[in-house]
Design an enzyme around this catalytic site. Sequence first.
Site, mmCIF file in Angstrom:
data_model
loop_
_atom_site.group_PDB
_atom_site.id
_atom_site.type_symbol
_atom_site.label_atom_id
_atom_site.label_comp_id
_atom_site.label_asym_id
_atom_site.label_seq_id
_atom_site.Cartn_x
_atom_site.Cartn_y
_atom_site.Cartn_z
ATOM 1 N N TYR A 287 0.684 -1.208 -0.113
ATOM 2 C CA TYR A 287 -0.018 0.034 -0.039
ATOM 3 C C TYR A 287 0.833 1.359 -0.117
ATOM 4 O O TYR A 287 1.866 1.335 0.758
ATOM 5 C CB TYR A 287 -0.980 -0.098 1.130
ATOM 6 C CG TYR A 287 -2.040 1.013 1.278
ATOM 7 C CD1 TYR A 287 -3.111 0.772 0.652
ATOM 8 C CD2 TYR A 287 -1.852 2.111 1.832
ATOM 9 C CE1 TYR A 287 -4.146 1.740 0.676
ATOM 10 C CE2 TYR A 287 -2.765 3.350 1.851
ATOM 11 C CZ TYR A 287 -3.908 2.966 1.215
ATOM 12 O OH TYR A 287 -4.892 3.866 1.246
ATOM 13 N N TYR A 337 -5.670 5.536 -7.311
ATOM 14 C CA TYR A 337 -5.591 5.451 -5.947
ATOM 15 C C TYR A 337 -7.195 5.084 -5.602
ATOM 16 O O TYR A 337 -8.069 6.077 -5.511
ATOM 17 C CB TYR A 337 -5.346 6.572 -5.058
ATOM 18 C CG TYR A 337 -5.595 6.656 -3.756
ATOM 19 C CD1 TYR A 337 -4.583 5.392 -3.001
ATOM 20 C CD2 TYR A 337 -6.304 7.377 -2.941
ATOM 21 C CE1 TYR A 337 -4.700 5.357 -1.721
ATOM 22 C CE2 TYR A 337 -6.599 7.028 -1.598
ATOM 23 C CZ TYR A 337 -5.664 6.072 -0.992
ATOM 24 O OH TYR A 337 -5.825 5.952 0.454
#
Length: 382
Positions: A287, A337
Amino acid sequence: MAGLKDATAIVGIGQTPFAKHLPEDEKTLACRAVLAALDDAGIDPGEVDALASYTMEETDEVELAKAVGLGDLTWFGRVPFGGGGSCGTVAHLATAIAAGQATVGVAWRSRKRGSGPRPWRDTTAQLPTPAQWTRPFGLLRPVDEIALLARRWLHEYGATRDHLFHVALACRNRANQNPAALMYARPLTREAYMTARWISEPLCLYDNCLETDGALACVVVSRERARDCAQRPVYVHSVAQGLPAQHHGMVNYWNDDPLTGPAWTAARHLWKHADLTPQDVDVAQIYDAFTPLIPLSLEGYGFCGRGEGGAFTEGGALEIGGRLPLNTGGGGLSEAYVHGFNLITEGVKQLRGTSTAQVRGATTCLVTGGESVPTSALLLRS
């Protein structure tokens, strides 16, 4: 947990285009991603009996089930903490299916962050307790909160902005190979990185994730059912969530050890229930809402020692052919994102052998949720 190991598999993935602005609303995008994932798996929507998503998801189970034509649902749930919940959605489905509570599960995330409002601009909502001690003093956005953590990490271990650049560059290089990525065909140079405007020092423009509209989904079934699906199954080998004792989210500055965040807790559980070790991981999707989360996660998940995350990035270690090829679709920094869900789908692509930046012979992939918030992780294998 022994009963969960390789008991389920991801057999379908789907996504919409990614853009700064898409005309469709979040519900429409969610439906399109879910239908694409089911089509990829060769499964009729009426067979779906489980759903999992994020607490931040605006499309609820009732509306999605009606619009897509799902069957009777026997299990549904949501995972909190934004990007920390990404892998948790798949983990919850895998647990439900392995326990016999469901047979076909769908996880999804739909978001209009590129064209939508910024959460921190809402001055009418009451602040959560930790934020009451930080936002009045200027920590208004997630980047401000991570910037303090990054400064502490840089100071403690002698890491430099070049180490953060290595992260940004690896993600951008992979996006340059991915036609679906927002940063496709847009190279990044060291000069551009070092002269970019500050967003929250020491983090510059290229240390921050994109703002994106888009949706993604995946389909989870049992190991036995996976053999009859249209795609090569990607097995869920181990799952974990992590919330350390006395943790306060991104503003974890008064913890005894702010640099050992949720990744460390999740990692202990993940590897405890796996037949693999960090040395067995062929490719990782870690991440990357902000570049410092990568070295912090490399340390937390055991790819290097504490304080060695910066040095680990040197010498092309995160590139194709390096020690640990990373975020091979471009990640949140350079593909899109959507709270990390594209890292899950990219992990599946790698183990299917269909990535735009394929790691030759990859059979294992680690996918993680956000470090610094209560997090989750998946260890996938082909």
